[in-house]
Enzyme design. Structure first.
Site, PDB file in Angstrom:
ATOM      1  N   ASP A  58     -34.850  16.963   5.285  1.00 49.51           N
ATOM      2  CA  ASP A  58     -33.978  16.366   4.288  1.00 49.51           C
ATOM      3  C   ASP A  58     -32.531  16.786   4.527  1.00 49.51           C
ATOM      4  OD1 ASP A  58     -36.225  15.280   3.090  1.00 49.51           O
ATOM      5  OD2 ASP A  58     -36.411  16.886   1.595  1.00 49.51           O
ATOM      6  N   ARG A  59     -31.613  15.973   4.067  1.00 51.39           N
ATOM      7  CA  ARG A  59     -30.185  16.222   4.311  1.00 51.39           C
ATOM      8  C   ARG A  59     -29.752  17.612   3.831  1.00 51.39           C
ATOM      9  NH1 ARG A  59     -25.633  11.678   3.162  1.00 51.39           N
ATOM     10  NH2 ARG A  59     -23.932  12.607   4.364  1.00 51.39           N
TER      11      ARG A  59
END
Length: 232
Positions: A58-59
């Site tokens: 995930d970012r």
């Protein structure tokens, strides 16, 4: 410059910084690992390199990732992920304390694509997938800026969207900084870090790639156990 921890002619293992996408998203905005690595590798000989995505983070999550430098190697590594022979381990800082010092969590997860959010549901149906992880409590601190928190070491058995985040949150222990899944300390980075990848090299018989990088920022600094026990 992306920090490369291991590299040969077939693949590379590197550190994804927090805030960088694993791959371009639908908006096309923001830095992503595929573009950054391609640019970095191209500076060596001026040629356009092949960089194959094998798995995602995930970012808001940083840590160790592996990328393929050849298409056939990308396929082999992707198969290792699917067959669970590529072992992914994480460190997580959660609110509260698990009931047990270690164990296995199994859930049915449903991803709502429109909301980009995953939910625990009570039974299998269309769009629902089984999820499993193994955890160990490394330390608990009662006087952190976010109250009582625990440092967990997690080994994924499956790789579902937001799996660690939702499985922790569903047990009343959202990750520190994870407002999407129930944490109220939105000003903090998400307390999740990909700290170790272990897998058989897809093209070098008998060689095991085992790369570890401990977290050194954010909520992980609340725990001296990060450095003391993270290598186990």
């Amino acid at each position: 410059m992306i920090d490369v921890l291991y590299e040969d002619e077939y693949l590379l293992v590197c550190l994804k910084p927090v805030g960088v996408l694993s791959q371009p998203d639908v908006t096309g905005s923001g830095e992503n690992m595929l573009a950054l690595l391609s640019e970095q590798l191209a500076t060596r000989d001026g040629k356009t390199p092949y960089v194959g995505l094998v798995h995602r983070l995930d970012r808001g999550v940083g840590g160790v990732m592996v990328f393929a430098k050849r298409q056939d190697v990308a396929g082999a590594l992707s198969a290792a992920v699917a067959n669970r022979t590529l072992i992914k381990q994480y460190m997580a800082v959660v609110h509260g304390v698990p009931d047990e010092a270690g164990g296995v969590w199994k859930d049915f997860l449903y991803k709502d694509a429109a909301k980009n959010k995953t939910f625990v549901v009570d039974r299998l149906r269309k769009g629902v997938k089984e999820a499993s992880l193994e955890y160990e409590v490394l330390a608990t601190e009662s006087d952190t800026p976010a109250g009582t928190c625990s440092l967990l070491r997690i080994r994924l058995h499956t790789g579902r969207t937001h799996q660690i985040r939702v499985q922790c949150s569903s047990r009343g222990m959202p990750l520190v900084g994870d407002g999407k899944y129930g944490a109220r300390d939105h000003g903090l980075p998400i307390g999740l870090w990909s700290y170790r990848l272990t897998f058989a090299h897809p093209r070098k018989k008998g060689k095991e790639v085992d790369v570890c990088a401990l977290p050194t920022e954010g909520a992980f600094l609340w725990f001296s156990a990060t450095g003391e026990q993270g290598e186990g």
